[in-house]
Design a protein around this motif. Structure first.
Motif, PDB file in Angstrom:
ATOM      1  N   SER A 173      14.984  -7.034  19.662  1.00 34.66           N
ATOM      2  CA  SER A 173      13.946  -6.258  18.975  1.00 34.66           C
ATOM      3  C   SER A 173      13.993  -6.510  17.475  1.00 34.66           C
ATOM      4  N   VAL A 174      15.217  -6.663  16.953  1.00 35.88           N
ATOM      5  CA  VAL A 174      15.376  -6.945  15.520  1.00 35.88           C
ATOM      6  C   VAL A 174      14.852  -8.338  15.193  1.00 35.88           C
ATOM      7  N   THR A 175      15.202  -9.327  16.010  1.00 38.41           N
ATOM      8  CA  THR A 175      14.788 -10.702  15.716  1.00 38.41           C
ATOM      9  C   THR A 175      13.276 -10.877  15.805  1.00 38.41           C
ATOM     10  N   VAL A 176      12.629 -10.232  16.790  1.00 37.75           N
ATOM     11  CA  VAL A 176      11.178 -10.378  16.900  1.00 37.75           C
ATOM     12  C   VAL A 176      10.484  -9.660  15.744  1.00 37.75           C
ATOM     13  N   THR A 177      11.085  -8.563  15.248  1.00 37.33           N
ATOM     14  CA  THR A 177      10.518  -7.865  14.091  1.00 37.33           C
ATOM     15  C   THR A 177      10.644  -8.719  12.834  1.00 37.33           C
ATOM     16  N   ILE A 178      11.797  -9.383  12.662  1.00 35.20           N
ATOM     17  CA  ILE A 178      11.978 -10.282  11.520  1.00 35.20           C
ATOM     18  C   ILE A 178      10.959 -11.426  11.590  1.00 35.20           C
ATOM     19  N   ALA A 179      10.738 -11.956  12.802  1.00 33.38           N
ATOM     20  CA  ALA A 179       9.756 -13.028  12.972  1.00 33.38           C
ATOM     21  C   ALA A 179       8.358 -12.548  12.607  1.00 33.38           C
ATOM     22  N   HIS A 180       8.039 -11.302  12.959  1.00 31.24           N
ATOM     23  CA  HIS A 180       6.721 -10.757  12.632  1.00 31.24           C
ATOM     24  C   HIS A 180       6.540 -10.640  11.126  1.00 31.24           C
ATOM     25  N   HIS A 181       7.560 -10.126  10.439  1.00 33.65           N
ATOM     26  CA  HIS A 181       7.470 -10.023   8.980  1.00 33.65           C
ATOM     27  C   HIS A 181       7.370 -11.412   8.344  1.00 33.65           C
ATOM     28  N   ALA A 182       8.074 -12.383   8.918  1.00 35.91           N
ATOM     29  CA  ALA A 182       7.994 -13.749   8.394  1.00 35.91           C
ATOM     30  C   ALA A 182       6.597 -14.318   8.566  1.00 35.91           C
ATOM     31  N   LEU A 183       5.944 -13.979   9.676  1.00 33.91           N
ATOM     32  CA  LEU A 183       4.580 -14.446   9.906  1.00 33.91           C
ATOM     33  C   LEU A 183       3.631 -13.862   8.870  1.00 33.91           C
ATOM     34  N   ARG A 184       3.794 -12.583   8.587  1.00 36.51           N
ATOM     35  CA  ARG A 184       2.924 -11.938   7.599  1.00 36.51           C
ATOM     36  C   ARG A 184       3.181 -12.464   6.187  1.00 36.51           C
ATOM     37  N   ALA A 185       4.397 -13.002   5.981  1.00 32.69           N
ATOM     38  CA  ALA A 185       4.714 -13.581   4.664  1.00 32.69           C
ATOM     39  C   ALA A 185       4.409 -15.066   4.603  1.00 32.69           C
ATOM     40  N   GLY A 186       4.051 -15.670   5.747  1.00 35.71           N
ATOM     41  CA  GLY A 186       3.692 -17.074   5.765  1.00 35.71           C
ATOM     42  C   GLY A 186       4.864 -18.029   5.821  1.00 35.71           C
ATOM     43  N   HIS A 187       6.038 -17.564   6.236  1.00 34.07           N
ATOM     44  CA  HIS A 187       7.236 -18.407   6.338  1.00 34.07           C
ATOM     45  C   HIS A 187       7.363 -18.946   7.759  1.00 34.07           C
ATOM     46  N   ARG A 188       6.697 -20.056   8.036  1.00 37.78           N
ATOM     47  CA  ARG A 188       6.613 -20.553   9.411  1.00 37.78           C
ATOM     48  C   ARG A 188       7.970 -21.000   9.960  1.00 37.78           C
ATOM     49  N   GLY A 189       8.819 -21.576   9.135  1.00 36.69           N
ATOM     50  CA  GLY A 189      10.136 -21.985   9.605  1.00 36.69           C
ATOM     51  C   GLY A 189      10.971 -20.802  10.038  1.00 36.69           C
ATOM     52  N   LYS A 190      10.896 -19.719   9.288  1.00 37.44           N
ATOM     53  CA  LYS A 190      11.637 -18.501   9.624  1.00 37.44           C
ATOM     54  C   LYS A 190      11.101 -17.882  10.914  1.00 37.44           C
TER      55      LYS A 190
END
Length: 295
Positions: A173-190
């Motif tokens: 749940s933590v990792t998918v949330t971090i991925a979601h925030h990365a998507l909203r920030a535009g960090h595709r590698g993250k």
């Protein structure tokens, strides 16, 4: 593809709903005949079920591809986005009701049926007529003598694999949330890194659950025939495992879409929908860990 309007999107005619109806009927028809066949004889039901499952997978692939292409072509607007969100919310609500029914059955059995059979409440004499030596104890609290249906069995310890799987799902749940925030920030590698970790954690959960089932059958004699305890245990954990399987597949598909450059920080409902579903699956597991394994 369709026509764009100010308030809503009108798609072109599609044959996918008809295909879905056919393959779903085929799947259920085959499953019913396979389960209803005489012992040792699968008949034609197993073959029909296999055809139905393959057809369903092809239907999902084709239908989702059409929806993705419409989205990438820019045919969807705010109203379509809202309708997708409402549809996913209602779907998750239906899943809440689905698991709520099974949790309700577990509650009723443990809090009412077992005490009644033991001579408490309205069933004062029930045990004397049916089973004079019956002890009103739930499987997790004892009562696993040789007279138990299916023979003596032991329960799965909560602080072994179930605890490990709980930590795995909470981490996912933590990792998918971090991925979601990365998507909203535009960090595709993250995004790719943490979404990939989520997929890996989901697959690891399924591996440990399969190991738990094998151990339950071989070492603990806990099977589907182990009375109502065995049936409720495998029903609840099994359906949850099916949902984890579907969620892991969806997360893997989203990972591939991110790899292909789909989604941006403002338009990524496909990602959000799968994330909602994954969080729901995690919450259900917490309920299972508490009411099936611990209490």
């Amino acid at each position: 593809m369709g026509q764009q309007h100010d308030a809503y999107f009108v798609p072109t005619k599609s044959y996918w709903p008809f295909v879905a109806a056919v393959v779903m009927f085929t799947t259920v028809f085959g499953a019913a005949h396979w389960l209803g066949a005489e012992p040792g004889e699968s008949g034609f039901g197993k073959s029909v079920l296999t055809i139905g499952v393959i057809g369903m997978l092809a239907m999902f692939f084709g239908w989702f591809r059409s929806v993705i292409n419409e989205s990438l072509a820019g045919n969807y607007n705010h109203q379509v986005d809202t309708s997708f969100r409402m549809g996913m919310m209602w779907f998750i609500f239906s899943e809440v009701m689905f698991f709520g029914a099974f949790f309700g059955a577990l509650f009723y059995i443990r809090m009412f049926s077992v005490p009644w059979l033991g001579g408490h409440g309205h069933g004062v004499l029930t045990h004397e007529f049916l089973w004079s030596d019956y002890t009103a104890a739930w499987g997790a609290n004892g009562g696993n003598g040789p007279e138990q249906a299916g023979g003596a069995f032991r329960t799965v310890p909560a602080w072994g694999l179930p605890l490990l799987n709980t930590l795995i799902l909470l981490t996912s749940s933590v990792t998918v949330t971090i991925a979601h925030h990365a998507l909203r920030a535009g960090h595709r590698g993250k995004i790719l890194l943490f979404l990939g970790l989520t997929v890996l954690l989901g697959a690891t959960f399924l591996y440990f659950q399969a190991h738990e089932y094998m151990e339950a059958y071989k070492e603990l004699n806990l099977t589907l025939h182990s009375g109502v305890y065995g049936s409720t245990f495998f029903m609840l954990t099994g359906f949850h495992g099916l949902h984890v399987t579907l969620g892991t597949i969806m997360l893997a598909v989203i990972w591939l879409r991110v790899l292909k450059g789909h989604f941006d920080k403002d338009h990524h409902f496909g990602f959000e929908a799968v994330a909602w579903y994954w969080h729901f699956v995690d919450v259900v597991w917490l309920g299972l860990f508490m009411f099936v394994y611990i209490l």
